[in-house]
Design a protein around this motif. Structure first.
Motif, PDB file in Angstrom:
ATOM      1  N   ILE A  97       0.848  -1.213   0.000  1.00 24.35           N
ATOM      2  CA  ILE A  97       0.000   0.000   0.000  1.00 24.35           C
ATOM      3  C   ILE A  97       0.871   1.245   0.000  1.00 24.35           C
ATOM      4  O   ILE A  97       0.715   2.154  -0.823  1.00 24.35           O
ATOM      5  CB  ILE A  97      -0.918   0.017   1.240  1.00 24.35           C
ATOM      6  N   LEU A  98       1.820   1.288   0.933  1.00 21.69           N
ATOM      7  CA  LEU A  98       2.603   2.513   1.114  1.00 21.69           C
ATOM      8  C   LEU A  98       3.540   2.773  -0.058  1.00 21.69           C
ATOM      9  O   LEU A  98       3.590   3.889  -0.588  1.00 21.69           O
ATOM     10  CB  LEU A  98       3.383   2.431   2.427  1.00 21.69           C
ATOM     11  N   ILE A  99       4.286   1.746  -0.484  1.00 18.03           N
ATOM     12  CA  ILE A  99       5.263   2.013  -1.544  1.00 18.03           C
ATOM     13  C   ILE A  99       4.578   2.261  -2.885  1.00 18.03           C
ATOM     14  O   ILE A  99       5.095   3.007  -3.718  1.00 18.03           O
ATOM     15  CB  ILE A  99       6.318   0.894  -1.660  1.00 18.03           C
ATOM     16  N   THR A 100       3.397   1.660  -3.094  1.00 15.68           N
ATOM     17  CA  THR A 100       2.660   1.945  -4.337  1.00 15.68           C
ATOM     18  C   THR A 100       2.247   3.409  -4.386  1.00 15.68           C
ATOM     19  O   THR A 100       2.444   4.095  -5.395  1.00 15.68           O
ATOM     20  CB  THR A 100       1.413   1.047  -4.441  1.00 15.68           C
ATOM     21  N   LEU A 101       1.669   3.907  -3.285  1.00 20.22           N
ATOM     22  CA  LEU A 101       1.207   5.302  -3.273  1.00 20.22           C
ATOM     23  C   LEU A 101       2.387   6.267  -3.318  1.00 20.22           C
ATOM     24  O   LEU A 101       2.331   7.286  -4.012  1.00 20.22           O
ATOM     25  CB  LEU A 101       0.336   5.558  -2.034  1.00 20.22           C
ATOM     26  N   TRP A 102       3.442   5.969  -2.573  1.00 20.64           N
ATOM     27  CA  TRP A 102       4.615   6.847  -2.621  1.00 20.64           C
ATOM     28  C   TRP A 102       5.189   6.905  -4.035  1.00 20.64           C
ATOM     29  O   TRP A 102       5.523   7.979  -4.540  1.00 20.64           O
ATOM     30  CB  TRP A 102       5.701   6.346  -1.658  1.00 20.64           C
ATOM     31  N   THR A 103       5.326   5.740  -4.660  1.00 21.41           N
ATOM     32  CA  THR A 103       5.945   5.695  -5.980  1.00 21.41           C
ATOM     33  C   THR A 103       5.057   6.334  -7.033  1.00 21.41           C
ATOM     34  O   THR A 103       5.543   6.967  -7.968  1.00 21.41           O
ATOM     35  CB  THR A 103       6.254   4.233  -6.368  1.00 21.41           C
ATOM     36  N   PHE A 104       3.747   6.173  -6.887  1.00 22.59           N
ATOM     37  CA  PHE A 104       2.815   6.760  -7.862  1.00 22.59           C
ATOM     38  C   PHE A 104       2.965   8.279  -7.902  1.00 22.59           C
ATOM     39  O   PHE A 104       2.782   8.906  -8.944  1.00 22.59           O
ATOM     40  CB  PHE A 104       1.384   6.383  -7.483  1.00 22.59           C
ATOM     41  N   ASN A 105       3.296   8.872  -6.763  1.00 26.92           N
ATOM     42  CA  ASN A 105       3.345  10.335  -6.683  1.00 26.92           C
ATOM     43  C   ASN A 105       4.766  10.901  -6.682  1.00 26.92           C
ATOM     44  O   ASN A 105       4.937  12.108  -6.526  1.00 26.92           O
ATOM     45  CB  ASN A 105       2.629  10.792  -5.414  1.00 26.92           C
ATOM     46  N   VAL A 106       5.773  10.052  -6.848  1.00 27.10           N
ATOM     47  CA  VAL A 106       7.155  10.526  -6.725  1.00 27.10           C
ATOM     48  C   VAL A 106       7.511  11.479  -7.885  1.00 27.10           C
ATOM     49  O   VAL A 106       7.015  11.339  -9.003  1.00 27.10           O
ATOM     50  CB  VAL A 106       8.114   9.316  -6.687  1.00 27.10           C
ATOM     51  N   PHE A 107       8.359  12.450  -7.574  1.00 29.33           N
ATOM     52  CA  PHE A 107       8.732  13.467  -8.568  1.00 29.33           C
ATOM     53  C   PHE A 107      10.234  13.460  -8.856  1.00 29.33           C
ATOM     54  O   PHE A 107      10.700  14.068  -9.812  1.00 29.33           O
ATOM     55  CB  PHE A 107       8.319  14.854  -8.041  1.00 29.33           C
ATOM     56  N   THR A 108      11.004  12.750  -8.016  1.00 26.45           N
ATOM     57  CA  THR A 108      12.468  12.793  -8.099  1.00 26.45           C
ATOM     58  C   THR A 108      13.032  12.431  -9.474  1.00 26.45           C
ATOM     59  O   THR A 108      14.031  13.037  -9.892  1.00 26.45           O
ATOM     60  CB  THR A 108      13.081  11.860  -7.042  1.00 26.45           C
ATOM     61  N   PRO A 109      12.478  11.465 -10.242  1.00 28.02           N
ATOM     62  CA  PRO A 109      13.043  11.161 -11.563  1.00 28.02           C
ATOM     63  C   PRO A 109      13.141  12.366 -12.485  1.00 28.02           C
ATOM     64  O   PRO A 109      13.930  12.357 -13.436  1.00 28.02           O
ATOM     65  CB  PRO A 109      12.082  10.099 -12.117  1.00 28.02           C
ATOM     66  N   TYR A 110      12.343  13.400 -12.213  1.00 27.27           N
ATOM     67  CA  TYR A 110      12.430  14.624 -13.024  1.00 27.27           C
ATOM     68  C   TYR A 110      13.840  15.213 -12.966  1.00 27.27           C
ATOM     69  O   TYR A 110      14.318  15.797 -13.946  1.00 27.27           O
ATOM     70  CB  TYR A 110      11.414  15.643 -12.503  1.00 27.27           C
TER      71      TYR A 110
END
Length: 291
Positions: free
Chosen positions: A220-233
């Motif tokens: 649950i947690l890593i899916t939601l965190w990864t879905f919203n992550v911006f760092t690859p930008y």
């Protein structure tokens, strides 16, 4: 009865500050984004001062926007590869490999946590220095071995940011699974060792049933965190040719580079609904396991 009512009143009073904070910092911003998403507000220009109410027009445009579908596809692949397979799989593997090996576990956890706590901008610089086509450490090693240099950010952009995010975020999964393994009574595994049960059977029949609730929490947690992550930008800027443009990057590009604040807000609202749907999916799985 009277004591029970008093107890409930105390609980309600204690919850009021937390509910107030949730309302101020979560619900109010959400309602604001919903409101902006129904206007043609821009960040600058005439529509910044006097936006028009356009209803669901923005949402209709989003549903026929090929850049939105591209960003959604890239985001789902990114979540699948880096969170569900990468972070959860590697975190569980490391936790199992270091289980009941205290010194090795302390060393591995220290290395993995280091990647987690370094500031995002610093991590981005490290990866650019590692993967740069001309002067990157990895290409220098390939040259020494007689192999050609690879432009990782251009030829393999999505696998590159997936690997980056696995390296960056595996610490949480490893710590959670390590803690979960400690809850298994040692006698279970000791008995299995005595009767010569294979490693796979021990995992299937003893370990996994005891840590499956932790697995769902992790997912649950890593899916939601990864879905919203911006760092690859910071590594690719969403390129090349939008091949690494995650939904979060597309929202940023629309709202703050093209100044379409209303349209960006409508995409953000849809992203919020997708997050909500993912959370509900995992929670339904969790309830089904308990039933």
């Amino acid at each position: 009865m009277r004591k029970s009512l008093m107890g409930k009143k105390v609980v309600v009073l204690l919850l009021i500050p937390a509910l107030a904070l949730i309302f101020i910092f979560l619900i109010l911003p959400g309602l604001w984004v919903l409101k902006i998403g129904m206007t043609n507000e821009t960040l600058t220009g005439a529509k910044a001062r006097n936006p028009d109410f356009v209803g669901f027009e923005n949402y209709a445009k989003v549903l026929s926007d090929r850049f939105f579908y591209n960003a959604l596809r890239v985001t789902l692949l990114f979540v699948l590869g880096s969170a569900i397979v990468g972070q959860a799989g590697l975190g569980l593997s490391l936790a199992l490999l270091t289980y009941r090996k205290r010194k090795l576990r302390s060393f591995v956890q220290s290395v993995v946590i280091l990647a987690w706590i370094i500031p995002e901008v610093v991590v981005a610089y490290l990866w650019i220095a590692f993967l740069d086509k001309d002067y990157g450490t990895l290409n220098m090693l390939l040259s020494v071995l007689g192999l050609r240099k690879v432009n990782w950010f251009y030829e393999y952009p999505l696998p590159t940011i997936i690997t980056f995010n696995i390296w960056r975020g595996t610490a949480y999964s490893m710590l959670l699974f390590s803690a979960a393994l400690e809850t298994i009574p040692p006698s279970y595994l000791e008995t299995a060792d005595v009767i010569g049960v294979s490693a796979w059977r021990k995992f299937k029949d003893i370990i996994f049933p005891n840590i499956k609730s932790y697995t769902l929490t992790d997912l649950i947690l890593i899916t939601l965190w990864t879905f919203n992550v911006f760092t690859p930008y910071l590594l690719t800027g969403g390129g090349p040719s939008f091949r690494t443009e995650l939904l979060s990057i597309y929202i940023y590009r629309t709202a703050f580079r093209y100044f379409k604040l209303g349209y960006g807000a409508s995409i953000a609202t849809i992203a919020l609904l997708i997050n909500f749907a993912l959370a509900m999916f995992y929670l339904s799985l969790s309830r089904r396991k308990k039933a």
